[in-house]
Design an enzyme around this catalytic site. Structure first.
Site, PDB file in Angstrom:
ATOM      1  N   HIS A  89       0.343  -1.245  -0.031  1.00  0.00           N
ATOM      2  CA  HIS A  89       0.070   0.219   0.368  1.00  0.00           C
ATOM      3  C   HIS A  89       1.159   1.506  -0.346  1.00  0.00           C
ATOM      4  O   HIS A  89       0.816   2.133  -1.115  1.00  0.00           O
ATOM      5  CB  HIS A  89      -0.990  -0.253   1.215  1.00  0.00           C
ATOM      6  CG  HIS A  89      -1.557   1.723   1.639  1.00  0.00           C
ATOM      7  ND1 HIS A  89      -3.015   1.182   1.176  1.00  0.00           N
ATOM      8  CD2 HIS A  89      -1.876   2.686   1.713  1.00  0.00           C
ATOM      9  CE1 HIS A  89      -3.671   2.256   1.729  1.00  0.00           C
ATOM     10  NE2 HIS A  89      -2.322   3.389   1.609  1.00  0.00           N
ATOM     11  N   GLU A  90       1.956   1.487   0.825  1.00  0.00           N
ATOM     12  CA  GLU A  90       2.419   2.207   0.824  1.00  0.00           C
ATOM     13  C   GLU A  90       3.407   2.887  -0.188  1.00  0.00           C
ATOM     14  O   GLU A  90       4.108   3.261  -1.109  1.00  0.00           O
ATOM     15  CB  GLU A  90       3.766   2.442   1.602  1.00  0.00           C
ATOM     16  CG  GLU A  90       2.513   2.316   4.041  1.00  0.00           C
ATOM     17  CD  GLU A  90       2.106   3.574   3.894  1.00  0.00           C
ATOM     18  OE1 GLU A  90       2.336   4.692   3.201  1.00  0.00           O
ATOM     19  OE2 GLU A  90       0.649   3.270   4.572  1.00  0.00           O
ATOM     20  N   HIS A  97       1.745   4.110  -2.610  1.00  0.00           N
ATOM     21  CA  HIS A  97       2.352   6.409  -2.748  1.00  0.00           C
ATOM     22  C   HIS A  97       3.785   6.448  -3.083  1.00  0.00           C
ATOM     23  O   HIS A  97       3.572   7.554  -3.388  1.00  0.00           O
ATOM     24  CB  HIS A  97       2.128   6.600  -1.346  1.00  0.00           C
ATOM     25  CG  HIS A  97       0.711   6.235  -0.588  1.00  0.00           C
ATOM     26  ND1 HIS A  97      -0.466   6.470  -1.593  1.00  0.00           N
ATOM     27  CD2 HIS A  97       0.598   4.935   0.629  1.00  0.00           C
ATOM     28  CE1 HIS A  97      -1.525   6.427  -0.200  1.00  0.00           C
ATOM     29  NE2 HIS A  97      -1.389   5.913   0.843  1.00  0.00           N
ATOM     30  N   ASP A 119      -5.277   8.381   4.053  1.00  0.00           N
ATOM     31  CA  ASP A 119      -5.627   9.022   2.538  1.00  0.00           C
ATOM     32  C   ASP A 119      -6.642  10.061   1.680  1.00  0.00           C
ATOM     33  O   ASP A 119      -6.929  10.702   0.981  1.00  0.00           O
ATOM     34  CB  ASP A 119      -5.004   7.868   1.831  1.00  0.00           C
ATOM     35  CG  ASP A 119      -4.621   6.620   1.591  1.00  0.00           C
ATOM     36  OD1 ASP A 119      -2.759   7.444   2.238  1.00  0.00           O
ATOM     37  OD2 ASP A 119      -4.060   5.140   1.740  1.00  0.00           O
TER      38      ASP A 119
END
Length: 372
Positions: free
Chosen positions: A77-78, A81, A173
């Protein structure tokens, strides 16, 4: 935030990965928690609690694999980003896994219109993709055992991760998307303050709900969101107050230095005369190191300071003032030595210099209507 993090000896896609000490505590805790409640998890996922899965060490092994999969999902997930930010020319200092998940520490938030929203929304989209992939693999698998449990668990976890992160609360987010959308119509500082106010309201509600239902983890998350939202608002003030300022604009140019051949006795005499306890060690204008009172413990009176000096904490004269403040805060420095491109000492920057300018610029901003 993460002063007790352990950096791993490898990078993922060029990005350093660190583990906060809280992660090393919560990982085995999650493994035991999942393992001890495995029959309930199996029923929730529509699986029969087979003796082969619920006896002996097997449930705790599955709990460990599920916990590792959870944090691996957070890491991916990170990374979503970080890679999206890279597309906007923004470097990620590192990704840190900790008690409440993961944090991708970007060098800065891009100010291009809508860029923050794009970077933020990619994380939940990645989690939704992982949830769908795990659900698909489970449907294609003939297994009704441990593999089916892990795929089902990770599908639900990633779906939950995506939905939770879409809450409009900083630093989640959804909160970043909210701020980015608000910034399309109003100044960035005002957008941040509005998003932070919404975040604190939601955090209060989430914390109250957590206490009412006895979910301490939810209450802990709410406390983190509340504190982080306040920090985001403060950071926005810092960013605007120091915008456009470089280290050379704030540094002190007149710096008392010592030569590397000066003896410990001579240094102590200089300290007494100038009432100063930390000096750059310089030869022909070039910075060699730093020497302070704490470095002299056990030193021979006739020893040159070059034998006791330590590496200097330096920053370039054209670096941004905000970068200097962030480095001092993260690494606990009271001051940094300023050097030019050739490595020559040109000044010294203290935290006091930065805070004084922050106070002046913040006072100036408070007297100005942000909508003007």
């Amino acid at each position: 935030m993460f002063q007790r993090a352990i950096r791993l000896p490898f990078r993922l896609l060029g990005i350093p990965i660190s583990l906060d000490l809280s992660f090393l505590i919560v990982l085995p805790f999650f493994a035991v928690l999942i393992g001890s409640q495995l029959p309930e998890y199996l029923r929730l996922l529509g699986l029969e609690p087979q003796p082969a899965l619920t006896q002996g060490l097997t449930p705790y092994l599955l709990g460990l694999l599920a916990a590792v999969g959870l944090f691996a999902s957070v890491l991916i997930h990170e990374l979503g980003h970080a890679l999206t930010a890279r597309g906007y020319g923004v470097r990620t200092r590192e990704i840190t896994l900790w008690l409440l998940g993961g944090v991708a520490q970007l060098e800065r938030i891009p100010r291009a219109r809508g860029a923050e929203a794009v970077i933020a929304i990619v994380g939940p989209l990645v989690s939704l993709g992982l949830a769908g992939l795990c659900a698909l693999l489970r449907s294609l698998s003939a297994s009704e055992g441990g593999l089916a449990f892990l795929l089902g668990y990770l599908s639900v976890v990633n779906l939950s991760l995506a939905l939770f992160n879409l809450l409009p609360a900083l630093p989640l987010d959804g909160g970043r998307v909210l701020r980015s959308v608000l910034a399309l119509y109003r100044p960035y500082l005002e957008a941040t303050r509005t998003a932070a106010a919404v975040s604190r309201f939601l955090a209060f509600g989430l914390g109250l709900l957590g206490l009412l239902i006895g979910n301490l983890f939810m209450a802990l998350v709410a406390l983190f969101v509340y504190m982080a939202a306040s920090a985001e608002a403060e950071q926005a003030v810092f960013s605007q107050a120091l915008e456009g300022l470089r280290v050379r604009d704030l540094m002190t140019r007149s710096v008392s230095t010592v030569i590397p051949t000066l003896t410990v006795t001579g240094l102590l005499e200089k300290m007494m005369a100038e009432r100063h306890v930390d000096y750059p060690v310089v030869a022909d204008g070039r910075l060699l190191g730093m020497i302070g009172l704490e470095d002299l413990q056990g030193a021979s009176p006739d020893a040159p300071v070059s034998e006791r000096m330590r590496p200097p904490q330096t920053i370039g004269e054209y670096a941004g003032a905000l970068e200097a403040l962030q480095r001092m805060a993260e690494q606990g420095f009271a001051h940094m030595v300023v050097i030019d491109q050739a490595g020559n000492l040109v000044g010294i920057l203290s935290k006091t210099d930065l805070l004084r300018m922050l106070q002046l610029r913040a006072a100036q901003l408070s007297m100005t209507d942000p909508r003007e």
